[in-house]
Write a protein that holds these residues in place. Structure first.
Motif, PDB file in Angstrom:
ATOM      1  N   LEU A  47       4.189   7.545   0.670  1.00  0.00           N
ATOM      2  CA  LEU A  47       4.268   7.126   2.066  1.00  0.00           C
ATOM      3  C   LEU A  47       3.954   5.630   2.098  1.00  0.00           C
ATOM      4  CD1 LEU A  47       4.701   8.539   4.819  1.00  0.00           C
ATOM      5  CD2 LEU A  47       2.211   8.702   5.009  1.00  0.00           C
ATOM      6  N   THR A  48       4.888   4.835   2.634  1.00  0.00           N
ATOM      7  CA  THR A  48       4.640   3.382   2.658  1.00  0.00           C
ATOM      8  C   THR A  48       4.870   2.856   4.068  1.00  0.00           C
ATOM      9  OG1 THR A  48       6.924   2.955   2.043  1.00  0.00           O
ATOM     10  CG2 THR A  48       5.336   3.027   0.249  1.00  0.00           C
ATOM     11  N   ALA A  70      -4.449   4.713   7.736  1.00  0.00           N
ATOM     12  CA  ALA A  70      -3.524   5.818   7.479  1.00  0.00           C
ATOM     13  C   ALA A  70      -4.287   7.076   7.077  1.00  0.00           C
ATOM     14  CB  ALA A  70      -2.530   5.428   6.393  1.00  0.00           C
ATOM     15  N   LEU A  71      -5.301   6.904   6.243  1.00  0.00           N
ATOM     16  CA  LEU A  71      -6.085   8.056   5.788  1.00  0.00           C
ATOM     17  C   LEU A  71      -6.783   8.718   6.986  1.00  0.00           C
ATOM     18  CD1 LEU A  71      -7.637   6.691   2.478  1.00  0.00           C
ATOM     19  CD2 LEU A  71      -5.917   8.500   2.717  1.00  0.00           C
ATOM     20  N   GLY A  94       4.846   4.541  12.064  1.00  0.00           N
ATOM     21  CA  GLY A  94       4.741   3.222  11.425  1.00  0.00           C
ATOM     22  C   GLY A  94       4.841   3.303   9.909  1.00  0.00           C
ATOM     23  N   TRP A  95       4.989   4.505   9.341  1.00  0.00           N
ATOM     24  CA  TRP A  95       5.105   4.690   7.896  1.00  0.00           C
ATOM     25  C   TRP A  95       6.351   5.506   7.603  1.00  0.00           C
ATOM     26  CZ3 TRP A  95       0.910   3.614   4.228  1.00  0.00           C
ATOM     27  CH2 TRP A  95      -0.172   2.930   4.823  1.00  0.00           C
ATOM     28  N   HIS A  96       6.863   5.397   6.383  1.00  0.00           N
ATOM     29  CA  HIS A  96       8.013   6.213   6.014  1.00  0.00           C
ATOM     30  C   HIS A  96       7.853   6.726   4.590  1.00  0.00           C
ATOM     31  CE1 HIS A  96       9.095   2.143   4.628  1.00  0.00           C
ATOM     32  NE2 HIS A  96       9.636   2.785   3.599  1.00  0.00           N
ATOM     33  N   ALA A  97       8.596   7.788   4.285  1.00  0.00           N
ATOM     34  CA  ALA A  97       8.512   8.372   2.950  1.00  0.00           C
ATOM     35  C   ALA A  97       9.419   7.600   1.997  1.00  0.00           C
ATOM     36  CB  ALA A  97       8.935   9.830   2.997  1.00  0.00           C
ATOM     37  N   ASP A  98       8.884   7.400   0.808  1.00  0.00           N
ATOM     38  CA  ASP A  98       9.650   6.723  -0.251  1.00  0.00           C
ATOM     39  C   ASP A  98       9.437   7.582  -1.489  1.00  0.00           C
ATOM     40  OD1 ASP A  98      10.751   5.093  -2.102  1.00  0.00           O
ATOM     41  OD2 ASP A  98       9.375   3.410  -1.812  1.00  0.00           O
ATOM     42  N   VAL A 139       0.857  -1.170   0.000  1.00  0.00           N
ATOM     43  CA  VAL A 139       0.000   0.000   0.000  1.00  0.00           C
ATOM     44  C   VAL A 139       0.902   1.231   0.000  1.00  0.00           C
ATOM     45  CG1 VAL A 139      -0.173  -0.175   2.518  1.00  0.00           C
ATOM     46  CG2 VAL A 139      -1.823   1.218   1.260  1.00  0.00           C
ATOM     47  N   GLY A 140       0.489   2.273  -0.650  1.00  0.00           N
ATOM     48  CA  GLY A 140       1.274   3.508  -0.654  1.00  0.00           C
ATOM     49  C   GLY A 140       0.340   4.700  -0.837  1.00  0.00           C
TER      50      GLY A 140
END
Ligand SMILES: Nc1ncnc2c1ncn2[C@@H]1O[C@H](COP(=O)(O)OP(=O)(O)OP(=O)(O)O)[C@@H](O)[C@H]1O
Ligand SMILES: [Mg+2]
Lengths: 257, 309
Positions: free
Chosen positions: B249-250, B265-266, B241-245, B228-229
């Motif tokens: 955001l993944t 996340a939303l 719990g998420w990081h930028a790629d 998911v991204g």
């Protein structure tokens, strides 16, 4: 020997030939045209050579029949190569037909076409050019049927030996012309130089034409042409041996449509 | 029904099959997967007796197919990858000819030809020359020619290439019907959805071997990945719990339910951050992601199931 699968393959082979009859028709019309042009000169030549009654047909009709039988052999080869181009060769191989079924099935229609071509040429030769053999018609039929078998075996041997139709055409057409020429299809073998007459014995055309000549002008019967028939059977077996030795159904061939 | 053991084949110096093991039982549909050049067609051709193997064994209906290819051929049907039909014969003549080669006779043959032509939507084309058909129609005829007789093992090497939606469904129906009658079917395709529709078993040919073999669901459960991204225009917000790629955001950890993770996340985004959201990519676990994981290829953007925000 003649399985239902061979018959099915033959039936389809005849359909394929009928679907594209032009090559067969060309090889029927061309020899008749050529024969018409060659008759007068050949007549003179034969009369000089000591046949005062000669019309020219004695030499020209069998000569053209034999020459174009060689050229028709390419038809045998084409039908094999087309299967490769159509992708049907591997389907035939994957079917329940054995390699022998396939080869026999493909050869039968070609044999029949060649036989038909011979019958038409001799028939038209008699109607148009007054070709009338003095010997046995049965013997003539047997010689022609055997000679055609030799040529079909020659065609399959070419298919077995080469991987592209271009190679087959070069070797087949050149080889066929040389063999037919040496054998006496273009001029009586007896008028050729000594070395050529010696070499002629190594070609099936020579034996076929010798036998036909004996039947045509010397009134020969079946027994008289037995040695020539034996030679033709020998050639047929030799070509069949090449097929048995070289024919690999799995060989990739470059097909042409 | 079909048992391939330690099959090896080298073209020149290059090994293509390097110890293939494969078993397909009666009534089983085996989806044979693998990249272009993996050796699927080579494997099928060897089993069908069209090419030789270097070593190994193939048993078809109890027969040694490498030693007795002619006897084994009676139990094998094949629609090769390369199209094979007589262009100047009609559809009916092509079908009838191969039905005769397969040993079908008389009324039975006519019935079967009509039945298969109807199943593959060729009934209206029977009188046309095969060479005049469209590419997809030719492919259907080509496939039809292989399924005329009931064989123990049937190989369909990419039977749906170029077929439209309806005829693809027709081909799948015929495959299902033949499997229901007990035929072991090996089916290659690059369209994984077909195998999902068939509920097939899967064998992945990779680096000369069957890397994975099993039922589709098991293969998906075991190897498929989900992802998911969230895509942003401009600054990518920070979320625990998420990081930028890049601009995406993944999640830090693999997810099992990507849609639920996206929803969480939303919900955690504040309205300013949400305003910069341009899209949400959700990839569900599927045969496709399993296949890609098995064959070790990077994912391409087409497999993303994009939900536009
Ligand atoms: N007759 C041949 N001679 C030499 N190499 C070959 C031959 N046939 C296939 N190959 C090679 O063997 C490898 C496997 O080919 P194969 O056709 O079996 O692959 P495939 O899995 O069916 O691929 P695709 O999905 O493209 O149909 C390829 O790298 C190919 O180049
Ligand atoms: Mg392939």
């Amino acid at each position: 020997m003649l399985s239902s699968r061979s018959l099915a393959i033959s039936g389809t082979g005849i359909r394929l030939l009928l679907a594209d009859p032009a090559p067969v028709l060309v090889n029927l019309v061309m020899p008749l045209l050529l024969a018409g042009f060659l008759m007068p000169a050949t007549k003179a030549q034969l009369r000089l050579a000591g046949l005062p009654e000669a019309t020219g047909a004695e030499q020209v009709v069998p000569g053209m029949a034999v020459l174009f039988a060689f050229l028709s052999t390419m038809l045998v080869c084409t039908l094999f190569f087309r299967e490769h181009a159509w992708g049907t060769w591997q389907r035939l191989r994957a079917s329940q037909a054995s390699s022998l079924d396939i080869v026999i099935g493909k050869v039968i229609p070609l044999y029949l076409v060649q036989l038909l071509q011979m019958a038409v040429l001799f028939g038209a030769g008699s109607l148009l050019f007054g070709y009338h053999p003095t010997g046995s018609l049965v013997a003539l039929a047997v010689v022609v049927a055997t000679f055609v078998a030799t040529l079909v075996a020659f065609g399959v041997a070419l298919v077995a030996s080469f991987s592209t139709m271009d190679q087959v055409l070069v070797v087949g057409n050149l080889g066929g012309m040389v063999m037919a020429g040496l054998g006496g299809a273009l001029a009586p073998a007896a008028t050729l130089p000594g070395w050529a007459q010696a070499a002629a014995h190594a070609t099936p055309a020579y034996w076929g034409l010798e036998a036909i000549r004996d039947i045509t002008v010397d009134g020969a019967g079946l027994a008289d042409v037995a040695p020539a028939l034996l030679a033709l059977v020998g050639f047929t077996l030799a070509f069949a041996a090449v097929v048995a030795w070289r024919f690999r159904p799995a060989d990739a061939k470059v097909g042409t449509t | 029904m079909l048992e391939v053991t330690d099959l090896r084949k080298t073209y020149g110096e290059r090994p293509v099959l390097d110890g293939v093991q494969l078993t397909v039982g009666a009534g089983q549909i085996m989806g044979l997967l693998g990249a272009n050049g993996a050796g699927k067609t080579t494997l099928i051709s060897i089993i069908a007796g069209l090419r030789g193997a270097d070593s190994g064994s193939v048993r078809v209906a109890g027969l040694d197919a490498l030693r007795q290819p002619r006897r084994a051929a009676r139990h094998i049907g094949l629609a090769p990858q390369e199209l094979g039909l007589y262009p100047m014969l009609t559809v009916a003549q092509n079908l009838a000819f191969f039905a005769r080669l397969a040993g079908l006779r008389g009324g039975g043959r006519r019935r079967r030809v009509a039945e298969i032509a109807a199943a593959l939507d060729l009934a209206d084309q029977l009188g046309r020359c095969a060479g005049e058909l469209s590419g997809g129609q030719q492919r259907r005829l080509h496939t039809a020619m292989a399924v005329l007789h009931r064989t123990d093992v049937l190989f369909l090497d990419e039977p749906t290439v170029g077929a439209d939606v309806r005829s693809r469904a027709g081909i799948l129906d015929v495959v299902r019907a033949m499997a229901a009658e007990g035929t072991a079917i090996v089916y290659t395709t690059h369209n994984l959805m077909e195998l999902e529709q068939l509920g097939a078993d899967i064998a992945v040919l990779h680096a000369g071997r069957i890397a994975v073999e099993g039922h589709l669901d098991d293969v998906v459960n075991r190897y498929a990945t989900a992802s998911v991204g969230l895509r942003f225009d401009g600054a990518v917000p920070a979320l625990p719990g998420w990081h930028a790629d890049g601009s995406r955001l993944t999640p830090d950890l693999p997810v099992t339910d990507p849609a639920a993770a996206a929803a969480r996340a939303l919900a955690a985004l504040d309205p300013n951050q949400a305003a910069c959201l341009t899209g949400v990519d959700v990839t569900h676990p599927s045969l496709e992601t399993a296949y890609l994981a098995i064959t070790g290829q990077p994912r391409t953007s087409e497999n993303h199931h994009a939900l536009v925000a």
